[in-house]
Design an enzyme around this catalytic site. Structure first.
Site, mmCIF file in Angstrom:
data_model
loop_
_atom_site.group_PDB
_atom_site.id
_atom_site.type_symbol
_atom_site.label_atom_id
_atom_site.label_comp_id
_atom_site.label_asym_id
_atom_site.label_seq_id
_atom_site.Cartn_x
_atom_site.Cartn_y
_atom_site.Cartn_z
ATOM 1 N N ASP A 28 -8.008 -6.691 -50.148
ATOM 2 C CA ASP A 28 -9.226 -7.184 -50.797
ATOM 3 C C ASP A 28 -9.968 -8.218 -49.949
ATOM 4 O OD1 ASP A 28 -8.594 -5.591 -52.935
ATOM 5 O OD2 ASP A 28 -8.109 -7.231 -54.309
ATOM 6 N N SER B 172 -7.585 -13.782 -51.816
ATOM 7 C CA SER B 172 -8.378 -13.096 -50.793
ATOM 8 C C SER B 172 -9.668 -13.872 -50.521
ATOM 9 C CB SER B 172 -8.727 -11.685 -51.252
ATOM 10 O OG SER B 172 -7.554 -10.946 -51.494
ATOM 11 N N ALA B 173 -10.281 -14.402 -51.580
ATOM 12 C CA ALA B 173 -11.511 -15.189 -51.431
ATOM 13 C C ALA B 173 -11.239 -16.425 -50.579
ATOM 14 C CB ALA B 173 -12.032 -15.597 -52.811
ATOM 15 N N PRO C 288 -9.284 -17.778 -61.225
ATOM 16 C CA PRO C 288 -7.916 -17.758 -61.764
ATOM 17 C C PRO C 288 -6.891 -17.294 -60.725
ATOM 18 C CG PRO C 288 -9.399 -16.314 -63.041
ATOM 19 C CD PRO C 288 -10.234 -16.986 -62.008
ATOM 20 N N ALA D 295 -3.674 -15.480 -59.249
ATOM 21 C CA ALA D 295 -2.975 -14.217 -59.567
ATOM 22 C C ALA D 295 -3.569 -13.568 -60.805
ATOM 23 C CB ALA D 295 -1.464 -14.446 -59.740
ATOM 24 N N GLY E 145 -8.677 -14.125 -55.970
ATOM 25 C CA GLY E 145 -8.819 -15.542 -55.611
ATOM 26 C C GLY E 145 -8.189 -15.868 -54.266
ATOM 27 N N GLY F 140 -6.143 -11.147 -60.799
ATOM 28 C CA GLY F 140 -6.827 -9.867 -60.589
ATOM 29 C C GLY F 140 -8.280 -10.047 -60.198
ATOM 30 N N LYS G 188 -14.129 -11.642 -57.558
ATOM 31 C CA LYS G 188 -14.603 -10.263 -57.777
ATOM 32 C C LYS G 188 -14.004 -9.694 -59.048
ATOM 33 C CE LYS G 188 -10.612 -7.929 -56.761
ATOM 34 N NZ LYS G 188 -9.797 -7.327 -57.835
HETATM 35 O O1 C5P Z 1 -3.066 -5.603 -49.477
HETATM 36 P P1 C5P Z 1 -2.374 -6.594 -50.369
HETATM 37 O O2 C5P Z 1 -1.337 -7.388 -49.641
HETATM 38 O O3 C5P Z 1 -3.312 -7.456 -51.137
HETATM 39 O O4 C5P Z 1 -1.630 -5.708 -51.448
HETATM 40 C C1 C5P Z 1 -0.648 -6.268 -52.286
HETATM 41 C C2 C5P Z 1 0.229 -5.138 -52.818
HETATM 42 O O5 C5P Z 1 -0.542 -4.300 -53.686
HETATM 43 C C3 C5P Z 1 0.762 -4.199 -51.748
HETATM 44 O O6 C5P Z 1 1.968 -4.674 -51.223
HETATM 45 C C4 C5P Z 1 0.957 -2.900 -52.531
HETATM 46 O O7 C5P Z 1 2.155 -2.950 -53.272
HETATM 47 C C5 C5P Z 1 -0.183 -2.942 -53.531
HETATM 48 N N1 C5P Z 1 -1.350 -2.159 -53.083
HETATM 49 C C6 C5P Z 1 -1.269 -0.775 -53.110
HETATM 50 N N2 C5P Z 1 -2.346 -0.027 -52.706
HETATM 51 C C7 C5P Z 1 -3.477 -0.631 -52.301
HETATM 52 C C8 C5P Z 1 -3.591 -2.041 -52.276
HETATM 53 C C9 C5P Z 1 -2.484 -2.785 -52.677
HETATM 54 O O8 C5P Z 1 -0.247 -0.205 -53.487
HETATM 55 N N3 C5P Z 1 -4.510 0.116 -51.926
#
Ligand code: C5P
Length: 300
Positions: A138, A105-106, A96, A98, A103, A100, A11
């Site tokens: 994500d 999450s996919a 890729p 890490a 990947g 953005g 994405k």
């Molecule tokens: O949800 P996920 O584990 O992918 O998020 C990784 C990190 O990104 C979280 O620990 C948080 O620091 C940050 N994050 C955030 N606000 C969001 C999504 C992610 O601060 N809405």
């Protein structure tokens, strides 16, 4: 059935509006997700225990233990089903790592779809969505695909109508950026500037550009509140973004928490030219083209 393979797209975020930091450490978002034609493949093979192996693009940077989000997805699904299922997962990466582009999450979404099939659970997507939201912000979108607006921490999704296809160029960087570190840098920059953090709002002009399939208007509306933080942590991204603008991209932005940069083109042919120009400019480890929106994970 002994083995199931699922193909799952990456994405890019078309709008990422980041609200104030919440008590739970997350941020309330308005996050317009758009699935693009860069795919990982996850093959789930029946086994007694749980294991994962990773091949392809930057595979050495992906954990092959219990930290792997796809294995955590399989474990969560087995837990939901209340049975000690096993699986061997093989992840073939093109998205890729890490970068953005969601990947990890996919791969987690693909593992949920593949194991649901392999284990004959027949769970509806709504059940998988709930498990997905616990795995990461994500992951629900990675199950959905297409183009969608996410609120909350990004996990509450509404699909959006999109006319036609948009053509993209992605500039891949060396090494990744930690999502948590980029959000923390965003908070730090906001605190240092004394900026009042507004409640995140969807950009109506961006939603209209999507509905109308208007690439020029979409290019002008692309926006990512995490971009200043990603650029602060990786100064070279400023040059990459400048190079895309100089080469005539309709719009450019850091994808999610970066460091991948995304450029919108007028057409498939324009995307090819833009990619060649960015390669020549030497501002990226690799440059690839893709289109969107594309559907979410599918068994192949
Ligand atoms: O949800 P996920 O584990 O992918 O998020 C990784 C990190 O990104 C979280 O620990 C948080 O620091 C940050 N994050 C955030 N606000 C969001 C999504 C992610 O601060 N809405």
């Amino acid at each position: 059935m002994n083995s199931v393979t699922v193909r799952v797209p990456a994405k890019v975020n078309l709008q990422l509006a980041v609200g104030p930091l919440r008590d739970d450490g997350y941020h309330d978002l308005v996050n317009v997700f758009h699935a693009v034609s860069i795919f990982d493949e996850v093959t789930a093979t029946a086994a007694t225990g749980m294991s994962v192996r990773v091949e392809g693009e930057s595979a050495d940077q992906v954990p092959e233990d219990g930290d792997n989000l796809a294995i955590r997805a399989a474990l969560a699904l087995a837990g939901h089903a209340g049975r000690p299922y096993g699986v061997n997962l093989l992840i073939r990466k093109s998205i890729p790592v890490a970068g953005g582009m969601a990947g990890g999450s996919a791969d987690a979404a693909a593992a949920l779809v593949a194991c649901n099939e392999l284990w004959g659970l027949g769970l509806p997507r709504e059940d998988l969505m709930e498990i997905a939201a616990d795995l990461g912000s994500d992951v629900p979108f990675a199950l959905l695909g297409g183009t969608a607006i996410g609120t909350g921490r990004g996990e509450r999704l509404t699909s959006l109508d999109v006319a036609g296809t948009f053509h993209w160029v992605f500039a891949l960087a060396d090494g990744g950026l930690s999502t948590a570190a980029v959000y923390a840098e965003c908070d730090r920059l906001r605190q240092a500037s004394g900026e009042l953090v507004a409640w995140p709002q969807a950009a109506e002009a961006l939603l209209a550009a999507l509905r109308e399939g208007d690439a020029e208007a979409l290019g002008a509306q692309l926006g990512n509140d995490l971009q200043p933080a990603a650029v602060a942590l990786r100064g070279s991204l400023a040059h990459t973004l400048d190079a895309g603008r100089e080469q005539g991209a309709l719009g450019s932005l850091v994808s999610g928490s970066g460091p991948t940069c995304a450029f919108l083109a007028r057409s498939a042919a324009h995307a090819g030219e833009l990619a060649a120009g960015l390669k020549d400019a030497g501002v990226a480890r690799d440059v690839i083209t893709a289109h969107g929106p594309v559907p979410g994970p599918a068994v192949v």
